[in-house]
Motif scaffolding. Structure first.
Motif, PDB file in Angstrom:
ATOM      1  N   ILE A  72       0.854  -1.185   0.000  1.00 13.88           N
ATOM      2  CA  ILE A  72       0.000   0.000   0.000  1.00 13.88           C
ATOM      3  C   ILE A  72       0.891   1.237   0.000  1.00 13.88           C
ATOM      4  O   ILE A  72       1.763   1.396   0.863  1.00 13.88           O
ATOM      5  CB  ILE A  72      -0.940  -0.002   1.225  1.00 13.88           C
ATOM      6  N   VAL A  73       0.668   2.092  -0.982  1.00 16.93           N
ATOM      7  CA  VAL A  73       1.512   3.273  -1.172  1.00 16.93           C
ATOM      8  C   VAL A  73       1.407   4.190   0.048  1.00 16.93           C
ATOM      9  O   VAL A  73       0.319   4.467   0.551  1.00 16.93           O
ATOM     10  CB  VAL A  73       1.089   4.020  -2.455  1.00 16.93           C
ATOM     11  N   GLY A  74       2.586   4.640   0.519  1.00 12.80           N
ATOM     12  CA  GLY A  74       2.635   5.544   1.669  1.00 12.80           C
ATOM     13  C   GLY A  74       2.626   4.813   3.002  1.00 12.80           C
ATOM     14  O   GLY A  74       2.894   5.400   4.043  1.00 12.80           O
ATOM     15  N   LYS A  75       2.292   3.525   2.970  1.00 11.45           N
ATOM     16  CA  LYS A  75       2.295   2.728   4.211  1.00 11.45           C
ATOM     17  C   LYS A  75       3.385   1.664   4.105  1.00 11.45           C
ATOM     18  O   LYS A  75       4.488   1.848   4.589  1.00 11.45           O
ATOM     19  CB  LYS A  75       0.914   2.115   4.440  1.00 11.45           C
TER      20      LYS A  75
ATOM     21  N   THR B 210       6.832   2.780   0.211  1.00 11.38           N
ATOM     22  CA  THR B 210       7.219   4.190   0.098  1.00 11.38           C
ATOM     23  C   THR B 210       8.385   4.305  -0.883  1.00 11.38           C
ATOM     24  O   THR B 210       8.950   3.290  -1.318  1.00 11.38           O
ATOM     25  CB  THR B 210       7.676   4.719   1.464  1.00 11.38           C
TER      26      THR B 210
ATOM     27  N   ARG C 292      -0.500   4.218 -12.702  1.00 13.67           N
ATOM     28  CA  ARG C 292      -0.875   4.595 -11.331  1.00 13.67           C
ATOM     29  C   ARG C 292      -0.234   5.914 -10.926  1.00 13.67           C
ATOM     30  O   ARG C 292       0.880   6.232 -11.338  1.00 13.67           O
ATOM     31  CB  ARG C 292      -0.465   3.474 -10.357  1.00 13.67           C
TER      32      ARG C 292
ATOM     33  N   SER D 178       1.104   6.836  -8.233  1.00 15.97           N
ATOM     34  CA  SER D 178       2.353   6.714  -7.465  1.00 15.97           C
ATOM     35  C   SER D 178       3.518   6.232  -8.323  1.00 15.97           C
ATOM     36  O   SER D 178       4.654   6.169  -7.855  1.00 15.97           O
ATOM     37  CB  SER D 178       2.151   5.735  -6.303  1.00 15.97           C
TER      38      SER D 178
ATOM     39  N   ASP E 152      -4.704   2.546  -4.334  1.00 13.50           N
ATOM     40  CA  ASP E 152      -3.672   2.860  -3.332  1.00 13.50           C
ATOM     41  C   ASP E 152      -2.593   1.783  -3.242  1.00 13.50           C
ATOM     42  O   ASP E 152      -1.703   1.865  -2.404  1.00 13.50           O
ATOM     43  CB  ASP E 152      -4.303   3.097  -1.957  1.00 13.50           C
ATOM     44  N   TYR E 153      -2.637   0.782  -4.115  1.00 11.95           N
ATOM     45  CA  TYR E 153      -1.600  -0.252  -4.156  1.00 11.95           C
ATOM     46  C   TYR E 153      -0.626   0.033  -5.298  1.00 11.95           C
ATOM     47  O   TYR E 153      -0.972   0.649  -6.293  1.00 11.95           O
ATOM     48  CB  TYR E 153      -2.210  -1.642  -4.413  1.00 11.95           C
ATOM     49  N   ASN E 154       0.582  -0.457  -5.139  1.00  5.57           N
ATOM     50  CA  ASN E 154       1.527  -0.529  -6.247  1.00  5.57           C
ATOM     51  C   ASN E 154       2.520  -1.634  -5.926  1.00  5.57           C
ATOM     52  O   ASN E 154       2.455  -2.240  -4.848  1.00  5.57           O
ATOM     53  CB  ASN E 154       2.235   0.811  -6.492  1.00  5.57           C
TER      54      ASN E 154
ATOM     55  N   SER F 112      -6.667   6.792 -10.846  1.00  7.34           N
ATOM     56  CA  SER F 112      -7.705   6.731  -9.806  1.00  7.34           C
ATOM     57  C   SER F 112      -8.855   5.806 -10.233  1.00  7.34           C
ATOM     58  O   SER F 112      -9.772   5.562  -9.456  1.00  7.34           O
ATOM     59  CB  SER F 112      -8.235   8.137  -9.485  1.00  7.34           C
TER      60      SER F 112
END
Length: 458
Positions: A17-20, A23, A53, A55, A108-110, A204
């Motif tokens: 999960i991006v940002g979690k 990163t 995506r 991110s 929100d995944y990558n 999105s």
């Protein structure tokens, strides 16, 4: 600098999960580990690409800087579909590439799909990347960086080989995934009239999820076919490596039936060729491949496992129920939804009524993939391991444990396997008739209810 979460190192890719859990710092560490593994395999350069995506650019830049820190060169092909990244790795002679993609996961995944020296990284290879980071077993150096545009070479390679017997009129739904930048162009170059649905790349995913394995994501294609003079619908997933097919009358032709059409075509030119299919596929494939003069081979689900099986067996074609199709005949053996779409049209352009040909392929009554959600990561694998040891199925002819439990009955099969990407058990049922389907489902319901208190999806 903290070590990345072990949970993102999956069976055949890295995904978080991006940002979690994922990163830019984590991406750089992973790049450094990939570069170090590349050094160990004498790989000098790695191609890097990303899907649409939001991110993608930041993660791709961080990944590239990590690879270069290990002393390995980076060739950046920018925003491409996953199969175009694989194509670039062959075309540019590196046989090595990393795709920054979350495939069909939520926005929100990558993550990363990886190939080194011609081998797709999976299983222990991916765990070794985690171990390298943890142990600080990392090469040091200063790799170079350059960009390369692979788009025209990819389009030319396909259009120089495939010619359609007639111009076709199709609907193309890319679900705002990265295939939208390339698929309409490709099919128009082959002479098709293309009605575009959601081909603007937007990470999105504002219209519907880019996953053609789910019937609800094909409703726009079905509606467009009903309202227009288009004769066939093609749909692609988020990173362009999977294909969905819909007939004029709104029937979804699931990938295991698509594989029947492809197998018959390939076997016409290559008698006795091996054709691979995964454990989720219809049991009607085996007799179909045999009747068409081929050798059927069942394999574990997962693009990297299938690619390894192609290498091991020399198969000319492989396919998975999820929509990954791998052509080794006239192509490179990697999964490519757009190329599969082209090969489909090549066969169907020879007939007046493509939908009649597709609808006539052998069919059984079946469920779509059903997901039994577990509470935590790893719980699904533990439950399947337990069932493989102790479960007893009534009236079963065979219990195949190649990948989970595929239980064969005289009139159908049931499957339960642990997903390698999310904490779910994937279930699928198929039978000759509705009564048999219900009986097989009831047998699985009995076995699963005794083993877990999770809510069954059937």
């Amino acid at each position: 600098m903290s070590t990345p979460s072990k949970d993102i190192f999956k069976a055949y890719d890295i995904r978080g999960i991006v940002g979690k859990t994922l990163t830019a710092d984590v991406a750089r560490q992973i790049g450094h580990a990939i570069g170090s593994e590349a050094q160990a395999r004498k790989v000098k350069a790695i191609v890097v690409g990303r899907d649409g995506r939001l991110s993608g650019p930041d993660l791709s830049d961080a990944l590239a800087s990590g690879i270069r820190a290990a002393g390995v060169d980076v060739i950046d092909v920018g925003r491409v579909a996953t199969p175009m990244l694989y194509f670039a790795a062959y075309e540019l002679g590196t046989l090595s590439g990393v795709m920054v993609t979350g495939s069909h996961n939520p926005p929100d995944y990558n993550g990363f799909k990886m190939m080194l020296a011609g081998d797709t990284l999976a299983g222990d290879d991916i765990q070794r990347l985690y171990q390298r980071i943890k142990d600080k077993d990392l090469s040091q150096g200063e790799g170079g960086y350059r960009t390369h545009d692979i788009v025209e070479a990819y389009l030319d390679r396909i259009t120089s080989d495939v010619k359609l017997e007639r111009n076709m009129n199709i609907v193309v739904d890319c679900g705002n995934g990265v295939a939208g930048a390339f698929a309409p162009v490709l099919f128009r170059r082959l002479g098709c009239r293309v009605r575009e649905l959601f081909c603007e790349v937007d990470g999105s995913f504002p219209n519907h999820h880019p996953d053609p394995a789910k019937p609800e994501n094909l409703q726009d294609v079905i509606e467009a076919l009903a309202k227009t003079d288009s004769e066939l619908g093609l749909a692609f997933d988020g990173d362009g490596d999977r294909l969905g097919v819909v007939t004029k009358d709104g029937n979804i032709i699931w990938p295991d039936r698509q594989l029947m059409l492809f197998a018959a075509d390939v076997l016409e030119r290559n008698p006795k060729a091996k054709i691979i299919y995964d454990v989720k596929s219809t049991r009607l494939l085996k007799p179909w491949i045999l009747e068409n003069g081929g050798e059927p081979v069942m394999a574990r689900t997962g693009h990297s496992f299938i690619k390894a099986k192609i290498k091991e067996t020399g198969a000319l074609l492989a396919g998975e129920m999820s929509g990954h199709v791998f052509f080794k005949e006239r192509w490179y053996g990697f999964d490519d939804g757009m190329y599969a779409g082209v090969r489909l049209l090549e066969v169907l352009s020879r007939v007046e009524d493509p939908s009649a040909v597709l609808n006539a392929l052998p069919n059984a009554i079946s469920t779509p993939e059903l997901n039994l959600k577990m509470k935590a990561e790893g719980e699904n694998h533990a439950l399947i391991a337990k069932l493989q040891k102790s479960a007893k199925f009534e009236g079963a002819d065979e219990v195949n444990t190649l990948d989970g439990l595929r239980v064969e009955y005289a009139d159908g099969f049931g499957l339960a396997r642990a997903s390698n990407t999310t904490p779910v058990i994937v279930l699928r049922f198929e039978a000759d008739n509705a009564e048999a389907l219900e009986r097989i489902k009831a047998d699985f319901r009995r076995v699963l209810s005794a083993a877990t208190d999770a809510a069954l999806p059937f």
